[in-house]
Write an enzyme that holds these catalytic residues in place. Structure first.
Site, PDB file in Angstrom:
ATOM      1  N   GLN A  18       9.922   2.582  -0.226  1.00  0.00           N
ATOM      2  CA  GLN A  18       8.894   2.403  -0.183  1.00  0.00           C
ATOM      3  C   GLN A  18       7.938   1.384  -0.588  1.00  0.00           C
ATOM      4  O   GLN A  18       7.033   0.716   0.556  1.00  0.00           O
ATOM      5  CB  GLN A  18       8.265   4.235   0.025  1.00  0.00           C
ATOM      6  CG  GLN A  18       6.470   3.476   1.064  1.00  0.00           C
ATOM      7  CD  GLN A  18       6.014   4.860   0.438  1.00  0.00           C
ATOM      8  OE1 GLN A  18       6.962   6.259  -0.569  1.00  0.00           O
ATOM      9  NE2 GLN A  18       5.608   6.182   1.039  1.00  0.00           N
ATOM     10  N   GLU A  58      13.665   2.266  -5.515  1.00  0.00           N
ATOM     11  CA  GLU A  58      12.832   3.434  -3.927  1.00  0.00           C
ATOM     12  C   GLU A  58      12.727   1.998  -2.654  1.00  0.00           C
ATOM     13  O   GLU A  58      12.201   0.609  -3.742  1.00  0.00           O
ATOM     14  CB  GLU A  58      11.349   3.963  -4.309  1.00  0.00           C
ATOM     15  CG  GLU A  58      10.110   3.451  -5.343  1.00  0.00           C
ATOM     16  CD  GLU A  58       9.655   3.158  -3.655  1.00  0.00           C
ATOM     17  OE1 GLU A  58       9.475   2.569  -3.023  1.00  0.00           O
ATOM     18  OE2 GLU A  58       8.594   1.976  -4.594  1.00  0.00           O
ATOM     19  N   GLY A  74       0.924  10.805   7.608  1.00  0.00           N
ATOM     20  CA  GLY A  74       1.412   9.772   7.253  1.00  0.00           C
ATOM     21  C   GLY A  74       2.264   9.076   7.060  1.00  0.00           C
ATOM     22  O   GLY A  74       3.659  10.313   6.824  1.00  0.00           O
ATOM     23  N   MET A 134       4.526   9.154   3.671  1.00  0.00           N
ATOM     24  CA  MET A 134       4.458  10.034   2.608  1.00  0.00           C
ATOM     25  C   MET A 134       5.321  11.233   2.894  1.00  0.00           C
ATOM     26  O   MET A 134       5.329  11.897   3.053  1.00  0.00           O
ATOM     27  CB  MET A 134       3.879   9.797   1.547  1.00  0.00           C
ATOM     28  CG  MET A 134       4.124  10.832   0.263  1.00  0.00           C
ATOM     29  SD  MET A 134       5.627  10.154  -0.478  1.00  0.00           S
ATOM     30  CE  MET A 134       5.237   8.506  -1.586  1.00  0.00           C
ATOM     31  N   ILE A 135       4.023  11.889   4.662  1.00  0.00           N
ATOM     32  CA  ILE A 135       4.251  13.037   4.126  1.00  0.00           C
ATOM     33  C   ILE A 135       5.070  13.448   5.068  1.00  0.00           C
ATOM     34  O   ILE A 135       6.162  14.247   5.224  1.00  0.00           O
ATOM     35  CB  ILE A 135       2.822  13.471   5.256  1.00  0.00           C
ATOM     36  CG1 ILE A 135       1.377  13.416   3.645  1.00  0.00           C
ATOM     37  CG2 ILE A 135       3.272  14.702   5.897  1.00  0.00           C
ATOM     38  CD1 ILE A 135       0.974  14.597   3.045  1.00  0.00           C
ATOM     39  N   SER A 189       9.269   0.227 -10.263  1.00  0.00           N
ATOM     40  CA  SER A 189       8.345   1.522  -9.318  1.00  0.00           C
ATOM     41  C   SER A 189       8.562   2.748 -10.292  1.00  0.00           C
ATOM     42  O   SER A 189       9.444   2.876 -11.037  1.00  0.00           O
ATOM     43  CB  SER A 189       9.594   1.544  -7.832  1.00  0.00           C
ATOM     44  OG  SER A 189       8.717   0.329  -7.455  1.00  0.00           O
ATOM     45  N   CYS A 212      -0.481   3.988  -4.083  1.00  0.00           N
ATOM     46  CA  CYS A 212      -0.715   5.025  -4.995  1.00  0.00           C
ATOM     47  C   CYS A 212      -0.598   4.718  -6.094  1.00  0.00           C
ATOM     48  O   CYS A 212      -0.899   5.311  -7.362  1.00  0.00           O
ATOM     49  CB  CYS A 212      -0.076   6.216  -4.765  1.00  0.00           C
ATOM     50  SG  CYS A 212       1.853   6.288  -4.894  1.00  0.00           S
ATOM     51  N   ASN A 213       0.579   3.959  -6.903  1.00  0.00           N
ATOM     52  CA  ASN A 213       1.292   3.672  -7.814  1.00  0.00           C
ATOM     53  C   ASN A 213       1.141   1.823  -9.201  1.00  0.00           C
ATOM     54  O   ASN A 213       0.527   1.865  -9.332  1.00  0.00           O
ATOM     55  CB  ASN A 213       1.945   3.472  -7.828  1.00  0.00           C
ATOM     56  CG  ASN A 213       3.015   4.901  -8.658  1.00  0.00           C
ATOM     57  OD1 ASN A 213       2.608   6.090  -8.384  1.00  0.00           O
ATOM     58  ND2 ASN A 213       4.160   5.027  -7.617  1.00  0.00           N
TER      59      ASN A 213
END
Length: 438
Positions: A125, A123, A200, A202-203, A118, A56-57
């Site tokens: 992830q 982080e 997933g 993140m959720i 990040s 996403c980033n």
């Protein structure tokens, strides 16, 4: 061998640009094969290596090619491929792109894996996402020796940094930031009904943080009901009811929820302006918080214009999670020092790999000379010549052949070339053994 990292991230582009460059995970292997063919067409001197990291980033392409002039070729070919594949005009993409060759590419990979690049400093992830990207490239058969070694060193550096510094301390995760943003609108999460779209990683993280606030009700909407139900079961308790339903039921149920958090791999928005307008009408315009953690985005941007909706994207969360930067600065400095040292080690390994063909050539020449002198000595022994004389002659022959190239070069050189040889040859022929060792 030339290394290159070409990419776009949250430092260089807003989410509206990043979502246009992101790759669908289902088609990543296909994209890798296409990238290799494109690079192969631009550079015929070796089989290129490639890996694509898309989150996403960030979307980053890591490449390696065996060509002394490959740096410029790699940049042009990779940039052209990215723009063409994502159907973007080069002029719209170029201002947001960074291109990092050689040691800069190595340093960047190390910093990304350690969480230094990040949105949430430290982080973890991203390390898992990078490992997934490498696994995909390996399964596609496009990883290669150099990128494989780069990423193995990258993972080792990340482990070292996390084990020897407090880089992960004092950080606010995206999930925690989502809770804090929601609490700005609703004083008590415990009075709200929450919908999570997707199932997933993140959720799952977000659900864990929100469930800790004991919301009134929780639901999971997912394409596959089984995966959604699995997550619902994991967060349900005596105090919290959790259910799951298919994503196709979303239009008829969106109005039931006060807080909606979404993170799917959809290439197109799954929640449109009309759907939200209909939900607000049924809610009699009671406020809704919507948090879009997906790239490409799951919510149409126009939704943010509605008076009763508070829509946040990953970039909005990024502003909040900068809290604690000063507290982490000492750990960041320690991590950067470790990374700098390990970059030097990796570049030394690469330089050593570049010398392998020369070393092999010298070894082959040495073996050829050895065979010639050995065959000559064997013939003399078979004729009955004195063994002592044969051994002396063989030793003399090997010595002459061993020294011939260097002495010939020295005798036929002049100026700067001769000065360089005078400095180099003593190192090449220096003895590392003492008489008493024999």
């Amino acid at each position: 061998m030339k290394l290159l990292t070409l990419g776009i991230n949250h430092h260089t582009a807003p989410v509206a640009i990043r979502e246009k460059v992101a790759f669908d995970p289902e088609f990543l292997q296909e994209a890798l094969h296409d990238l290799r063919q494109h690079l192969l067409g631009a550079n015929q001197s070796g089989l290129p290596e490639a890996t694509i990291l898309s989150t996403c980033n960030r979307t980053e392409v890591y490449c390696a090619a065996n060509d002394a002039n490959a740096a410029g070729i790699l940049h042009e070919a990779t940039f052209d491929w990215l723009a063409k594949t994502q159907q973007l005009a080069p002029s719209s993409l170029e201002p947001h792109i960074y291109s990092l060759p050689q040691s800069d590419a190595v340093r960047h990979a190390f910093r990304v894996a350690c969480g230094l690049d990040s949105m949430v400093i430290g982080e973890t992830q991203i390390l898992g996402q990078m490992k997934d990207a490498v696994r995909t490239a390996n399964d596609a058969g496009v990883l290669g020796t150099y990128l494989n070694q780069l990423f193995q060193k990258t993972f080792a550096v990340a482990k070292e940094v996390r084990g020897s510094t407090e880089i992960g301390a004092h950080s606010i995760s995206m999930a925690a930031a989502s809770v804090r943003l929601s609490e700005r609108i609703f004083e008590k999460i415990s009075d709200q009904k929450i919908l999570f779209i997707g199932a997933g990683e993140m959720i799952t993280l977000c659900a864990t943080h929100f469930v800790a606030r004991k919301p009134k009700n929780v639901a999971i909407a997912n394409r596959t009901i089984e995966r959604g139900q699995e997550l619902a079961n994991s967060i349900a308790s005596q105090d919290i009811q959790a259910e799951s339903f298919k994503l196709s039921e979303l239009p008829g149920r969106l109005h039931e929820f006060d807080i909606v958090i979404s993170s799917t791999a959809s290439s197109l928005p799954i929640i449109g302006l009309g759907m939200v307008e209909s939900a607000l009408k049924q809610r009699r315009h009671k406020p809704m918080v919507m948090i879009d953690l997906a790239v490409p985005r799951d919510f149409e941007p126009e939704i943010s214009r509605l008076d009763d909706v508070y829509l946040y994207t990953v970039d909005d969360l990024g502003v909040m999670i900068q809290t604690g930067t000063n507290l982490r600065q000492a750990a960041v400095s320690q991590a950067e020092a470790i990374i700098e040292d390990r970059v030097g080690n990796f570049m030394h390994w690469m330089q050593g790999r570049n010398a392998v063909p020369l070393i092999q050539d010298i070894q082959q020449q040495g073996e050829h000379l050895r065979q010639l002198e050995l065959e000559r000595a064997m013939k003399r022994l078979m004729r009955g010549d004195d063994p002592q004389e044969v051994l002396n002659a063989m030793a003399q022959g090997l010595t002459n052949k061993f020294l011939h190239g260097s002495l010939h070069a020295l005798q036929h050189s002049n100026g700067a070339e001769r000065d360089a040889l005078i400095k180099l040859l003593p190192k090449l022929f220096a003895s590392h053994s003492k008489p008493e060792d024999h």
